[in-house]
Design a protein around this motif. Sequence first.
Motif, PDB file in Angstrom:
ATOM      1  N   UNK A  13       0.818  -1.208   0.000  1.00 38.69           N
ATOM      2  CA  UNK A  13       0.000   0.000   0.000  1.00 38.69           C
ATOM      3  C   UNK A  13       0.852   1.259   0.000  1.00 38.69           C
ATOM      4  N   UNK A  14       1.910   1.264   0.787  1.00 30.37           N
ATOM      5  CA  UNK A  14       2.806   2.419   0.836  1.00 30.37           C
ATOM      6  C   UNK A  14       3.516   2.588  -0.498  1.00 30.37           C
ATOM      7  N   UNK A  15       3.963   1.472  -1.098  1.00 29.46           N
ATOM      8  CA  UNK A  15       4.609   1.541  -2.412  1.00 29.46           C
ATOM      9  C   UNK A  15       3.653   2.124  -3.450  1.00 29.46           C
ATOM     10  N   UNK A  16       2.400   1.721  -3.391  1.00 35.18           N
ATOM     11  CA  UNK A  16       1.397   2.267  -4.309  1.00 35.18           C
ATOM     12  C   UNK A  16       1.218   3.766  -4.081  1.00 35.18           C
ATOM     13  N   UNK A  17       1.208   4.188  -2.824  1.00 35.82           N
ATOM     14  CA  UNK A  17       1.072   5.610  -2.504  1.00 35.82           C
ATOM     15  C   UNK A  17       2.258   6.408  -3.037  1.00 35.82           C
ATOM     16  N   UNK A  18       3.456   5.866  -2.877  1.00 40.51           N
ATOM     17  CA  UNK A  18       4.656   6.547  -3.372  1.00 40.51           C
ATOM     18  C   UNK A  18       4.594   6.659  -4.894  1.00 40.51           C
ATOM     19  N   UNK A  19       4.203   5.588  -5.553  1.00 38.76           N
ATOM     20  CA  UNK A  19       4.061   5.609  -7.009  1.00 38.76           C
ATOM     21  C   UNK A  19       3.052   6.680  -7.442  1.00 38.76           C
ATOM     22  N   UNK A  20       1.961   6.801  -6.692  1.00 36.64           N
ATOM     23  CA  UNK A  20       0.955   7.823  -6.997  1.00 36.64           C
ATOM     24  C   UNK A  20       1.521   9.229  -6.861  1.00 36.64           C
ATOM     25  N   UNK A  21       2.353   9.463  -5.837  1.00 39.82           N
ATOM     26  CA  UNK A  21       2.954  10.790  -5.639  1.00 39.82           C
ATOM     27  C   UNK A  21       3.896  11.105  -6.798  1.00 39.82           C
ATOM     28  N   UNK A  22       4.700  10.124  -7.218  1.00 40.19           N
ATOM     29  CA  UNK A  22       5.584  10.349  -8.360  1.00 40.19           C
ATOM     30  C   UNK A  22       4.774  10.639  -9.625  1.00 40.19           C
ATOM     31  N   UNK A  23       3.699   9.916  -9.806  1.00 40.79           N
ATOM     32  CA  UNK A  23       2.844  10.137 -10.974  1.00 40.79           C
ATOM     33  C   UNK A  23       2.228  11.534 -10.946  1.00 40.79           C
ATOM     34  N   UNK A  24       1.763  11.939  -9.781  1.00 42.61           N
ATOM     35  CA  UNK A  24       1.189  13.279  -9.624  1.00 42.61           C
ATOM     36  C   UNK A  24       2.242  14.353  -9.895  1.00 42.61           C
ATOM     37  N   UNK A  25       3.449  14.153  -9.396  1.00 44.80           N
ATOM     38  CA  UNK A  25       4.507  15.144  -9.606  1.00 44.80           C
ATOM     39  C   UNK A  25       4.901  15.210 -11.078  1.00 44.80           C
ATOM     40  N   UNK A  26       4.883  14.064 -11.752  1.00 46.10           N
ATOM     41  CA  UNK A  26       5.182  14.044 -13.187  1.00 46.10           C
ATOM     42  C   UNK A  26       4.123  14.833 -13.946  1.00 46.10           C
ATOM     43  N   UNK A  27       2.880  14.690 -13.535  1.00 49.54           N
ATOM     44  CA  UNK A  27       1.794  15.450 -14.147  1.00 49.54           C
ATOM     45  C   UNK A  27       1.932  16.945 -13.927  1.00 49.54           C
ATOM     46  N   UNK A  28       2.668  17.321 -12.901  1.00 46.88           N
ATOM     47  CA  UNK A  28       2.923  18.744 -12.624  1.00 46.88           C
ATOM     48  C   UNK A  28       4.202  19.231 -13.297  1.00 46.88           C
ATOM     49  N   UNK A  29       4.826  18.356 -14.082  1.00 46.65           N
ATOM     50  CA  UNK A  29       5.985  18.770 -14.857  1.00 46.65           C
ATOM     51  C   UNK A  29       7.341  18.452 -14.249  1.00 46.65           C
ATOM     52  N   UNK A  30       7.383  17.734 -13.129  1.00 44.24           N
ATOM     53  CA  UNK A  30       8.657  17.401 -12.499  1.00 44.24           C
ATOM     54  C   UNK A  30       9.238  16.139 -13.118  1.00 44.24           C
ATOM     55  N   UNK A  31      10.565  16.054 -13.139  1.00 47.24           N
ATOM     56  CA  UNK A  31      11.274  14.890 -13.651  1.00 47.24           C
ATOM     57  C   UNK A  31      11.403  13.876 -12.516  1.00 47.24           C
ATOM     58  N   UNK A  32      10.697  12.756 -12.629  1.00 45.71           N
ATOM     59  CA  UNK A  32      10.664  11.789 -11.534  1.00 45.71           C
ATOM     60  C   UNK A  32      11.986  11.050 -11.364  1.00 45.71           C
ATOM     61  N   UNK A  33      12.766  10.894 -12.422  1.00 44.70           N
ATOM     62  CA  UNK A  33      14.085  10.262 -12.270  1.00 44.70           C
ATOM     63  C   UNK A  33      14.974  11.126 -11.381  1.00 44.70           C
ATOM     64  N   UNK A  34      14.924  12.419 -11.592  1.00 47.08           N
ATOM     65  CA  UNK A  34      15.718  13.331 -10.773  1.00 47.08           C
ATOM     66  C   UNK A  34      15.191  13.338  -9.340  1.00 47.08           C
ATOM     67  N   UNK A  35      13.879  13.323  -9.188  1.00 41.45           N
ATOM     68  CA  UNK A  35      13.296  13.292  -7.846  1.00 41.45           C
ATOM     69  C   UNK A  35      13.725  12.035  -7.089  1.00 41.45           C
ATOM     70  N   UNK A  36      13.741  10.889  -7.773  1.00 45.97           N
ATOM     71  CA  UNK A  36      14.178   9.641  -7.132  1.00 45.97           C
ATOM     72  C   UNK A  36      15.640   9.743  -6.713  1.00 45.97           C
ATOM     73  N   UNK A  37      16.467  10.359  -7.568  1.00 42.85           N
ATOM     74  CA  UNK A  37      17.881  10.547  -7.240  1.00 42.85           C
ATOM     75  C   UNK A  37      18.027  11.441  -6.012  1.00 42.85           C
ATOM     76  N   UNK A  38      17.231  12.487  -5.937  1.00 46.41           N
ATOM     77  CA  UNK A  38      17.285  13.396  -4.786  1.00 46.41           C
ATOM     78  C   UNK A  38      16.868  12.667  -3.511  1.00 46.41           C
ATOM     79  N   UNK A  39      15.836  11.857  -3.589  1.00 39.18           N
ATOM     80  CA  UNK A  39      15.388  11.090  -2.420  1.00 39.18           C
ATOM     81  C   UNK A  39      16.515  10.169  -1.959  1.00 39.18           C
TER      82      UNK A  39
END
Length: 79
Positions: free
Chosen positions: A26-52
Amino acid sequence: MSDLIQADQLRLFIERIERLEEEKKGISDDIRDVYSESKGSGYDTKIMRAIVRLRRMEKNDRDEMDALLETYRDALGLA
């Protein structure tokens, strides 16, 4: 009686693990949803994962990695 108690204890351990695995999914699904939402807002999710990943690292480890990365980039002419 001892075997019954051990079997009950084992069953309880297995059930706890199963519940935790379900929570983890469930938590993994939630994290995936946040990345998807951020991608929809124009953020690069690969870079976000690297930052995390970087934020999870200790500062000394991060500094060492940065120094090695810079050394390797210089050696390959990528500076």
